[in-house]
Design a protein around this motif. Structure first.
Motif, mmCIF file in Angstrom:
data_model
loop_
_atom_site.group_PDB
_atom_site.id
_atom_site.type_symbol
_atom_site.label_atom_id
_atom_site.label_comp_id
_atom_site.label_asym_id
_atom_site.label_seq_id
_atom_site.Cartn_x
_atom_site.Cartn_y
_atom_site.Cartn_z
ATOM 1 N N GLN A 64 17.048 26.430 -7.382
ATOM 2 C CA GLN A 64 15.953 25.682 -6.767
ATOM 3 C C GLN A 64 16.239 24.193 -6.836
ATOM 4 O O GLN A 64 16.872 23.713 -7.776
ATOM 5 N N THR A 65 15.761 23.444 -5.827
ATOM 6 C CA THR A 65 15.979 22.002 -5.768
ATOM 7 C C THR A 65 14.635 21.281 -5.698
ATOM 8 O O THR A 65 13.653 21.812 -5.166
ATOM 9 N N PHE A 66 14.618 20.050 -6.218
ATOM 10 C CA PHE A 66 13.402 19.244 -6.258
ATOM 11 C C PHE A 66 13.771 17.789 -5.986
ATOM 12 O O PHE A 66 14.827 17.314 -6.415
ATOM 13 N N ASP A 67 12.911 17.100 -5.268
ATOM 14 C CA ASP A 67 13.069 15.666 -5.020
ATOM 15 C C ASP A 67 11.887 14.940 -5.645
ATOM 16 O O ASP A 67 10.728 15.183 -5.266
ATOM 17 N N VAL A 68 12.169 14.068 -6.611
ATOM 18 C CA VAL A 68 11.124 13.348 -7.328
ATOM 19 C C VAL A 68 11.511 11.872 -7.393
ATOM 20 O O VAL A 68 12.636 11.488 -7.036
ATOM 21 N N THR A 69 10.570 11.048 -7.832
ATOM 22 C CA THR A 69 10.815 9.618 -8.033
ATOM 23 C C THR A 69 10.682 9.305 -9.515
ATOM 24 O O THR A 69 9.662 9.606 -10.132
ATOM 25 N N ILE A 70 11.731 8.723 -10.094
ATOM 26 C CA ILE A 70 11.731 8.343 -11.505
ATOM 27 C C ILE A 70 12.136 6.888 -11.602
ATOM 28 O O ILE A 70 13.194 6.496 -11.093
ATOM 29 N N LEU A 71 11.297 6.069 -12.222
ATOM 30 C CA LEU A 71 11.547 4.629 -12.365
ATOM 31 C C LEU A 71 11.872 3.983 -11.025
ATOM 32 O O LEU A 71 12.741 3.122 -10.912
ATOM 33 N N GLY A 72 11.165 4.435 -9.987
ATOM 34 C CA GLY A 72 11.336 3.858 -8.668
ATOM 35 C C GLY A 72 12.559 4.333 -7.924
ATOM 36 O O GLY A 72 12.827 3.861 -6.814
ATOM 37 N N PRO B 174 0.829 -1.215 0.000
ATOM 38 C CA PRO B 174 0.000 0.000 0.000
ATOM 39 C C PRO B 174 0.860 1.260 0.000
ATOM 40 O O PRO B 174 1.746 1.418 0.834
ATOM 41 N N GLY B 175 0.614 2.129 -0.969
ATOM 42 C CA GLY B 175 1.381 3.362 -1.065
ATOM 43 C C GLY B 175 2.770 3.205 -1.646
ATOM 44 O O GLY B 175 3.511 4.181 -1.759
ATOM 45 N N GLY B 176 3.151 1.977 -1.999
ATOM 46 C CA GLY B 176 4.485 1.755 -2.537
ATOM 47 C C GLY B 176 4.577 2.135 -4.001
ATOM 48 O O GLY B 176 3.565 2.416 -4.655
ATOM 49 N N PRO B 177 5.794 2.127 -4.559
ATOM 50 C CA PRO B 177 5.960 2.502 -5.971
ATOM 51 C C PRO B 177 5.479 1.397 -6.899
ATOM 52 O O PRO B 177 5.535 0.208 -6.559
ATOM 53 N N GLU B 178 5.007 1.800 -8.070
ATOM 54 C CA GLU B 178 4.646 0.829 -9.088
ATOM 55 C C GLU B 178 5.906 0.237 -9.713
ATOM 56 O O GLU B 178 6.979 0.836 -9.675
ATOM 57 N N GLY B 179 5.764 -0.940 -10.282
ATOM 58 C CA GLY B 179 6.881 -1.545 -10.970
ATOM 59 C C GLY B 179 6.999 -1.027 -12.389
ATOM 60 O O GLY B 179 6.127 -0.313 -12.885
#
Length: 315
Positions: A188-196, A101-106
């Motif tokens: 400016q800085t940003f934290d994102v998730t890309i390909l997990g 639940p709430g985890g990243p998609e594959g």
């Protein structure tokens, strides 16, 4: 002649049978197992086990812990559900929902293998070892190339603040006098998730182009400019000052070119091969003119004297 033809046909048939038997025997000896979305491991040689969900190859039970897999692996993401080639017969628009639940998609991938002896394998050297399968929590090395291929597009989608164009004096300035311009754009800085993977991006203003609204521009690459004290507004000319030669209302803007870097899972910063240009909304500058005249009385002595508030201003 007919007898020789018959012998030739029989000989050809025997050769084909030998080749077929050899091919079947080789296939039977091949220990690799083709994985699908439910596969948890692939045997590699009988010495290593490759996990297609993580991209990790480990020694098989009973093998030497110090053993090293002679192969390298690549996750080919061309079978992702939103890819341009989902009509490929080998792709089935595979969905990879989160496992928690709430985890990243594959990520839908086809794993490919090449010997480590090939330092930079071309596509013809890679051998597919799985069908479409889901990649969860991959090692950074397995997705670095995919992240690098898309990082510029992701960078350009960030909500980067272009800053504001500032003018001194504002909103009214004088014809022929220096008007100091500067921008408030910052790093400016940003934290994102890309390909997990956890990606940290930094956008840095590098170049600026001022458009003053009267047909003239400055840059690139002038500096961002800086504010000056009010006592210097009409007397000090900075590197980003502009003097209007005609009265009127002018829409001024500034375009800032941002460069970027990114890091994967707290790794070293890597440059982004490309830039992003952002232009501020127009700021209207009202340019007035001044006139000089000798007067004998002050406005207190003669409210109707030239230049006093009761008289019509010139602009």
């Amino acid at each position: 002649m007919g007898r020789f033809t018959s012998y030739g046909a029989i000989l050809l048939l025997l050769i084909l049978q030998v080749l077929l038997v050899s091919r079947v025997a080789a296939a039977a000896d091949e220990p690799r197992v083709t994985a699908d979305r439910h596969e948890r491991q692939i045997e590699v040689g009988a010495t290593f086990i490759f996990n297609p969900e993580t991209g990790i190859s480990e020694p098989s039970p009973g093998a030497s812990p110090a053993a090293e897999d002679p192969n390298q692996y690549m996750a080919d993401t061309h079978c992702r559900a939103d890819g341009p080639d989902t009509k490929d017969p080998g792709c089935d628009a595979l969905d990879c929902p989160a496992t928690t639940p709430g985890g990243p998609e594959g990520t839908p991938v086809i794993w490919k293998e090449a010997p480590k002896a090939i330092t930079n394998p071309g596509w013809t050297n890679w051998i597919p070892i799985t069908g479409p399968t889901c990649l969860y929590d991959p090692q950074p090395a397995n997705v670095l190339a995919d992240i690098a291929a898309r990082i510029l597009n992701d960078f350009r989608q960030l909500p980067i603040n272009p800053g504001n164009l500032q003018a001194q004096p504002f909103p009214h300035t004088l014809k022929g006098g220096p008007t100091n311009f500067y921008t408030t754009a910052t790093e400016q800085t940003f934290d994102v998730t890309i390909l997990g993977q956890a990606i940290h991006l930094t956008a840095t203003p590098a170049n600026h182009t001022y458009t003053f609204g009267d047909g003239t521009t400055l840059g690139p690459p002038p500096p961002p400019g800086y504010p000056i004290p009010q006592t210097e507004w009409l007397t000090t000319e900075t590197r980003t000052s502009h003097s209007y030669t005609q009265t009127g209302n002018y829409p001024a803007t500034i375009t800032t070119t941002f460069t970027g870097t990114y890091s994967v899972n707290n790794g070293p910063p890597l440059p982004i091969n490309g830039t992003l240009d952002l232009t501020t909304p127009a700021t209207t500058i009202h340019v007035w003119k001044t006139q000089r005249a000798l007067v004998a009385d002050t406005c207190q002595q003669n409210p109707n004297s030239w230049g006093c508030p009761t008289t019509e201003p010139t602009h």
